[in-house]
Scaffold this motif. Structure first.
Motif, short mmCIF file in Angstrom:
data_model
loop_
_atom_site.label_atom_id
_atom_site.label_comp_id
_atom_site.label_asym_id
_atom_site.label_seq_id
_atom_site.Cartn_x
_atom_site.Cartn_y
_atom_site.Cartn_z
N ALA A 46 0.84 -1.19 0.00
CA ALA A 46 0.00 0.00 0.00
C ALA A 46 0.88 1.24 0.00
O ALA A 46 2.02 1.22 0.47
N ALA A 47 0.34 2.33 -0.54
CA ALA A 47 1.13 3.55 -0.67
C ALA A 47 0.26 4.77 -0.50
O ALA A 47 -0.96 4.73 -0.71
N GLU A 48 0.90 5.87 -0.11
CA GLU A 48 0.26 7.18 -0.06
C GLU A 48 0.85 8.05 -1.16
O GLU A 48 2.03 7.91 -1.52
N LEU A 49 0.04 8.94 -1.69
CA LEU A 49 0.46 9.82 -2.77
C LEU A 49 0.85 11.18 -2.20
O LEU A 49 0.11 11.77 -1.40
N TYR A 50 2.00 11.69 -2.62
CA TYR A 50 2.49 12.99 -2.17
C TYR A 50 2.74 13.89 -3.37
O TYR A 50 3.30 13.46 -4.39
N PHE A 51 2.33 15.16 -3.24
CA PHE A 51 2.65 16.20 -4.21
C PHE A 51 3.54 17.22 -3.51
O PHE A 51 3.12 17.84 -2.52
N ASN A 52 4.75 17.40 -4.02
CA ASN A 52 5.70 18.33 -3.39
C ASN A 52 5.80 18.09 -1.89
O ASN A 52 5.79 19.02 -1.08
N SER A 54 3.70 17.01 0.16
CA SER A 54 2.45 17.16 0.91
C SER A 54 1.56 15.96 0.63
O SER A 54 1.35 15.59 -0.53
N LEU A 55 1.02 15.36 1.69
CA LEU A 55 0.18 14.18 1.54
C LEU A 55 -1.08 14.52 0.75
O LEU A 55 -1.78 15.49 1.05
N ALA A 56 -1.39 13.71 -0.28
CA ALA A 56 -2.51 14.01 -1.17
C ALA A 56 -3.52 12.88 -1.25
O ALA A 56 -4.44 12.94 -2.06
N SER A 57 -3.38 11.84 -0.43
CA SER A 57 -4.36 10.74 -0.47
C SER A 57 -4.31 9.98 0.84
O SER A 57 -3.39 10.13 1.64
N THR A 58 -5.31 9.14 1.04
CA THR A 58 -5.25 8.16 2.10
C THR A 58 -4.31 7.03 1.67
O THR A 58 -3.80 7.03 0.55
N LEU A 59 -4.10 6.06 2.54
CA LEU A 59 -3.27 4.91 2.20
C LEU A 59 -4.01 4.05 1.17
O LEU A 59 -5.14 3.63 1.40
N LEU A 60 -3.37 3.81 0.04
CA LEU A 60 -3.99 3.10 -1.08
C LEU A 60 -3.45 1.69 -1.17
O LEU A 60 -2.25 1.48 -1.31
N ASN A 61 -4.33 0.72 -1.10
CA ASN A 61 -3.93 -0.65 -1.34
C ASN A 61 -3.87 -0.91 -2.84
O ASN A 61 -4.48 -0.19 -3.63
N PRO A 62 -3.13 -1.93 -3.26
CA PRO A 62 -3.16 -2.28 -4.68
C PRO A 62 -4.59 -2.49 -5.16
O PRO A 62 -5.43 -3.03 -4.44
N LEU A 63 -4.87 -2.04 -6.37
CA LEU A 63 -6.17 -2.11 -7.03
C LEU A 63 -7.14 -1.03 -6.54
O LEU A 63 -8.32 -1.06 -6.87
N GLN A 64 -6.64 -0.05 -5.79
CA GLN A 64 -7.47 1.10 -5.43
C GLN A 64 -7.12 2.27 -6.34
O GLN A 64 -6.02 2.36 -6.88
N PHE A 65 -8.09 3.18 -6.49
CA PHE A 65 -7.95 4.24 -7.48
C PHE A 65 -8.87 5.39 -7.13
O PHE A 65 -9.78 5.25 -6.31
N SER A 66 -8.66 6.53 -7.75
CA SER A 66 -9.52 7.68 -7.52
C SER A 66 -10.83 7.51 -8.25
O SER A 66 -10.89 6.95 -9.35
N GLY A 67 -11.91 8.00 -7.65
CA GLY A 67 -13.22 7.90 -8.28
C GLY A 67 -13.46 8.98 -9.31
O GLY A 67 -14.35 8.85 -10.15
N SER A 68 -12.68 10.05 -9.26
CA SER A 68 -12.82 11.14 -10.22
C SER A 68 -11.51 11.92 -10.26
O SER A 68 -10.62 11.70 -9.44
N TYR A 69 -11.40 12.82 -11.22
CA TYR A 69 -10.21 13.65 -11.32
C TYR A 69 -10.22 14.72 -10.24
O TYR A 69 -11.21 15.44 -10.08
N GLY A 70 -9.11 14.84 -9.51
CA GLY A 70 -8.97 15.91 -8.55
C GLY A 70 -8.57 17.21 -9.23
O GLY A 70 -7.96 17.20 -10.30
N HIS A 71 -8.92 18.34 -8.62
CA HIS A 71 -8.62 19.67 -9.16
C HIS A 71 -7.36 20.21 -8.48
O HIS A 71 -7.33 20.34 -7.26
N PHE A 72 -6.35 20.56 -9.27
CA PHE A 72 -5.08 21.03 -8.73
C PHE A 72 -4.64 22.30 -9.44
O PHE A 72 -4.93 22.49 -10.62
N TYR A 73 -3.92 23.14 -8.71
CA TYR A 73 -3.33 24.30 -9.35
C TYR A 73 -2.37 23.82 -10.44
O TYR A 73 -1.62 22.87 -10.24
N PRO A 74 -2.39 24.46 -11.60
CA PRO A 74 -1.53 24.03 -12.72
C PRO A 74 -0.10 24.54 -12.54
O PRO A 74 0.28 25.60 -13.04
N VAL A 75 0.69 23.76 -11.83
CA VAL A 75 2.08 24.11 -11.56
C VAL A 75 2.93 22.85 -11.75
O VAL A 75 2.45 21.82 -12.22
#
Length: 229
Positions: A46-52, A54-75
């Motif tokens: 399992a893994a957590e996703l980080y942007f720069n 900063s933590l950006a998700s809960t702990l993700l087990n294999p075969l888990q995924f986002s239900g929709s596209y997240g909105h992020f500043y374009p940088v």
């Protein structure tokens, strides 16, 4: 042989609700980049996703995924998938995410019990229009070998090898297909041996879908994800 269609209710992690960074906001005047993720590294922890960092998700087990596209500043973001102990499974350093563009971050294994890798896929919905459904197919099962994809008994893709969409980016594009309800079947390439199947899968007009397989070939996971943005 087990053939399983994963339950959306069990696995969808809604990206926006998981974010802990200021990049996610409901300000309708803000221009965004749109990002989703798939943890398809079946042989990795399992893994957590980080942007720069900063933590950006809960702990993700294999075969888990986002239900929709997240909105992020374009940088520019430095993206990392880390285990709960801080080990980096995969990273994409200093990569730009542009305004009004869509991206999928895909964590995967390219061999059985191999180390995880991550790739950024730019998703192009510009051709998606009413009157057709749209699909793409990812073979993310290192042990499945080459496979053929069938919709309603019609072979629509042949000899797709594990993680071939990484080295051949054209496989990340969406293909037009008549909308309706179909049985989705994956067979060992060039044979009638079924590795995975899901019946009565709805493909709606003007909607894009990602079909993927993952896991061991004898208990293959097959899923059909709806692009929500």
């Amino acid at each position: 042989m087990m053939k399983r269609l994963l339950s959306f209710a069990c696995l969808l992690l809604f990206f926006g609700s998981c974010l802990k960074t200021p990049s996610n906001t409901n300000n309708s005047n803000q221009q965004y980049a749109y990002i989703s993720f798939l943890h398809l590294a079946y042989y990795s922890p399992a893994a957590e996703l980080y942007f720069n960092d900063s933590l950006a998700s809960t702990l993700l087990n294999p075969l888990q995924f986002s239900g929709s596209y997240g909105h992020f500043y374009p940088v520019t973001y430095d993206v990392k998938f880390k285990t709960s102990t801080g080990t980096v499974l995969g990273d994409i350093p200093s990569s730009a995410y542009d305004t009004a563009q869509f991206y999928t971050l895909l964590l995967y294994n390219d061999s059985v019990n191999g180390s995880a890798k991550v790739v950024k896929i730019q998703d192009d919905f510009s051709a998606v229009a009413s009157g057709q459904a749209y699909y793409r197919f990812f073979n993310m099962s290192p042990s499945a070998g080459a496979v053929d994809l069938y919709l309603a008994g019609n072979k629509v893709q042949s000899a797709r090898t594990p993680a071939d969409n990484i080295t051949q980016p054209d496989f990340n594009a969406f293909n037009a297909y008549a909308y309706g309800y179909y049985t989705v079947t994956v067979k060992k390439a060039g044979t009638d041996t079924t590795l995975g199947s899901a019946s009565q899968v709805g493909f709606q007009s003007g909607v894009a879908y990602t079909i993927f397989i993952d896991g061991p070939k004898d208990s293959l996971y097959l899923n059909v994800l709806t692009a929500q943005y």
